[in-house]
Design an enzyme around this catalytic site. Structure first.
Site, short mmCIF file in Angstrom:
data_model
loop_
_atom_site.label_atom_id
_atom_site.label_comp_id
_atom_site.label_asym_id
_atom_site.label_seq_id
_atom_site.Cartn_x
_atom_site.Cartn_y
_atom_site.Cartn_z
CG HIS A 133 -2.86 0.24 7.76
ND1 HIS A 133 -2.77 -0.54 6.64
CD2 HIS A 133 -3.63 -0.44 8.63
CE1 HIS A 133 -3.46 -1.66 6.83
NE2 HIS A 133 -3.99 -1.62 8.03
CD GLU A 137 -1.19 -0.34 3.72
OE1 GLU A 137 -2.15 -1.10 3.55
OE2 GLU A 137 -0.92 0.17 4.81
#
Lengths: 302, 371
Positions: free
Chosen positions: A258, A220
């Protein structure tokens, strides 16, 4: 062979008497994992009961390791105490320390990272779903499950999976199970900016593992771990790799859930990561729905 | 001194006295000096005589400042800071941040202060000094000397810089900062080394041990939808599109935005309800999504690993009943107890569009708007 853990790995859980740790300890026992001990300071001498299982609880990791022979620990303790728990496991000689805890301060992890340098312990996580080496029973029972992944979606097989995201790992697992390929080991390395095991570390382990025939790498935005893994893989990896990178549409400068998922100063974009993966000969899935088909394309399997 | 009205600004300036004071707009964004207010007033930072401070503050307070970092929408200026104006000999740049690649704090310094540091790094990378600090050793005296010499400090200013840097490093650690940036750091004509402006970013994960920093939180500076979401422990980030999404897991939430875009739609938000979302959280998430007038369709994407899909399905149905459902809702459920979850959705009289997989869900969401 699988990597890091197999059905014989003896596991202890730090924070087994907490709600979160306890719930997942039970699911691991149900899955068939050799969960041999729990550790909660002040609760040594108790047992953690689940069905026919009576798991002894110890005050310290050192006692638990000495009494039960556990070599891997799963950390479910709250963020404020997690760095200490990791260091306790490292000190007790654990080969593998898997930190599930989300929300550990970066300063604590910075010290942990420097503190474990030179030790033999491998840290996975934090802020990760843990790892699974599927078993050979029904719904992959009989395997080693450390952490919070759903065991039943797995199938013992030939694909190694490494990912920074929990639910995206499950997408990859589910698609490879449905395609019948199955997994050797699935490693969630976590969504924090500082983590113990990187994409590159996992690729190297899978590359040396006989049972792993192909690899799925899920990344990511944020940082450059995917680029570093790609650079190595382009030169050295013997096995086909399929990848997916999340966050093409994420606005710069914002943390996407995150702690580590942030594009800062124009660095860490999904586009840059995809380009380095493609340059290294890795097949990149355009959407998470196409992780399985990207693997088929990379391997030629059918 | 911080002032919320022109009168307060005037009083503060009078107290400071001197020939000139500086009036600075207080917003959570940089590039203020070169910014423009939407009322046409140029510059978010002004040097004026104390008597003119109130007048300048009146042009700023209550106005929207647009800078390189705010985007076109700009930021509403609610407060200004009044500071002593000093005679500057030289401007420097000094920052400490967490370097992910090395997992260490890095001190970044440059003789080219008062400018956009990213432009300096681009055009003249040799003018950027970097010093990585060992997390367990801490900042060493020789590292301070290296940076001081690198910036060209000598004599008394070198001592002052050393003290400032040591204190700044201590602050960086003790307050769990992810970044402190001083731009400009100045040497004055009378030999003082001063921080004229500062920007702090804090590690969200460490706020539990810093209630004093949480006190500084100014929700006026934040998107009201994000403030509401944070009250329900939801991870929400507003975007400009029209297809809202509700997802479990940060990675899957990002990937859901990406797949909406892939099929020709525009995501309206990032929303991670987390691994253990309750019915109440799902309802709160729906309310936040529906409070955005731009939203024309909703995509719910759940991979229930441990979580029971039927619990999610009940949550979605209850939320829709509670808040109403004026726009198309596409639901993709997968995982634990998925059959029961799908049955629950089918049995509700809600106008839901069921999807088989994520690609199907994204296509249906995009099509629901086009129709």
């Amino acid at each position: 062979m699988a990597i890091l853990v197999d059905e014989n790995t003896k596991v202890l859980v730090q924070g087994i008497t907490g709600g979160f740790g306890g719930r997942h300890a039970k699911l691991s026992l149900d899955y068939g994992t050799q969960l041999v001990a729990g550790v909660t300071p002040g609760k040594g001498g108790q047992t953690f009961d689940h069905g026919d299982h009576k798991v002894p609880v110890f005050d310290t990791v050192e006692q638990a390791a000495r009494e039960t022979g556990a070599t891997a620990s799963a950390i479910f303790v709250p963020p404020a105490f997690a760095a200490d728990a990791i260091m306790e496991s490292v000190d007790a000689g654990m080969d593998l320390v898997v930190a599930i805890t989300e929300g550990i301060p970066v300063r604590d992890m910075m010290k942990v990272k420097a503190g474990i340098a030179g030790s033999n312990a491998r840290l996975v996580g934090p802020n990760c779903p843990g790892l699974v080496t599927p078993g050979r029973g029904e719904h992959s029972q009989g395997g080693c499950r450390i952490g919070i992944s759903p065991g039943y979606i797995h199938k013992r097989g030939r694909v190694g999976i490494v990912s920074r995201s929990g639910t995206l790992t499950y997408e990859g697992v589910w698609q490879t199970t449905q395609l019948g390929f199955g997994q050797s080991t699935c490693v969630g390395i976590g969504g924090d900016p500082i983590n113990g095991t990187s994409h590159l570390d996992a690729l190297q382990l899978f590359n040396d593992d006989d049972e792993t025939e192909a690899i799925i790498m899920i990344g990511e935005i944020g940082g450059t771990a995917e680029e570093e893994a790609a650079a190595w893989a382009g030169e050295h990896c013997k096995k086909p790799i399929a990848a997916f990178i999340a966050g093409s549409t994420a606005p710069p400068g914002r943390r996407m859930g995150h702690a580590g998922a942030i594009v800062s100063g124009g660095k860490g974009t999904a586009q840059a990561k995809k380009e380095s993966l493609i340059a290294a000969g890795i097949t990149v899935a355009e959407t998470p729905a196409e992780i399985g088909s990207a693997l088929v394309e990379a391997t030629g399997w059918r | 001194m911080v002032a919320a009205t022109p009168e307060e600004a005037g009083t503060a300036a009078k107290e400071l006295g001197g020939e000139r004071v500086v009036v600075k707009s207080q917003v959570h964004a940089g590039g203020r000096g070169k910014g423009t207010f939407k009322n046409g007033f140029q510059g978010g930072v002004h040097l004026v005589a104390p008597a003119e401070a109130a007048e300048v503050a009146a042009q700023m307070i209550g106005q929207t400042l647009v800078t390189k970092q705010t985007g076109e929408a700009g930021k509403l200026v609610r407060k200004v800071m009044i500071g002593e104006a000093v005679e500057i000999n030289h401007e420097y740049y000094l920052a400490i941040l967490m370097d992910r690649a090395t997992c260490r704090p890095v001190i970044v310094a440059s003789t080219e202060g008062g400018m956009d540091i990213e432009e300096v790094a681009e055009a003249t990378p040799e003018k950027i000094l970097r010093e990585h600090i060992h997390p367990l050793m801490g900042l060493q005296p020789f590292e301070v000397r290296k940076l001081s010499a690198g910036l060209g400090f000598k004599g008394e200013p070198a001592k002052q810089f050393g003290k400032l840097l040591s204190n700044l490093y201590r602050l960086f650690l003790e307050c769990d900062c992810s970044m402190v940036e001083i731009n400009p750091l100045v040497e004055t004509t009378d030999g003082r080394v001063l921080a004229l402006d500062a920007k702090f970013n804090f590690d969200d994960n460490a706020l539990f041990r810093h209630p004093e920093i949480v006190e500084f939180r100014d929700t006026d500076e934040e998107d009201p939808r994000e403030v509401e979401a944070s009250k329900h422990s939801l991870n929400y980030i507003g975007l400009d599109g029209n297809i809202a999404c509700l997802v479990n897991g940060a990675g899957l939430a990002m990937a859901t935005m990406d797949i909406i875009k892939h099929y020709g739609g525009e995501p309206a938000n990032f929303l991670d309800v987390g691994g253990g979302a309750t019915q109440e959280q799902v309802a709160a998430a729906f309310k936040i999504i529906l409070s955005d007038d731009a939203v024309k369709a909703i995509l719910v994407n759940i991979f229930g690993g441990i979580m029971d899909c039927d619990v999610i399905a009940h949550g979605v149905v209850a939320a829709c009943r509670e808040v109403g459902l004026p726009i198309p809702l596409v639901v993709r459920l997968e995982g634990n107890n998925v059959a029961a979850g799908k049955a629950t959705l089918a049995a509700s009289d809600l106008n839901l569009i069921a999807a088989d997989d994520l690609a199907d869900a994204a296509e249906k969401a995009v099509a629901s708007i086009a129709a």
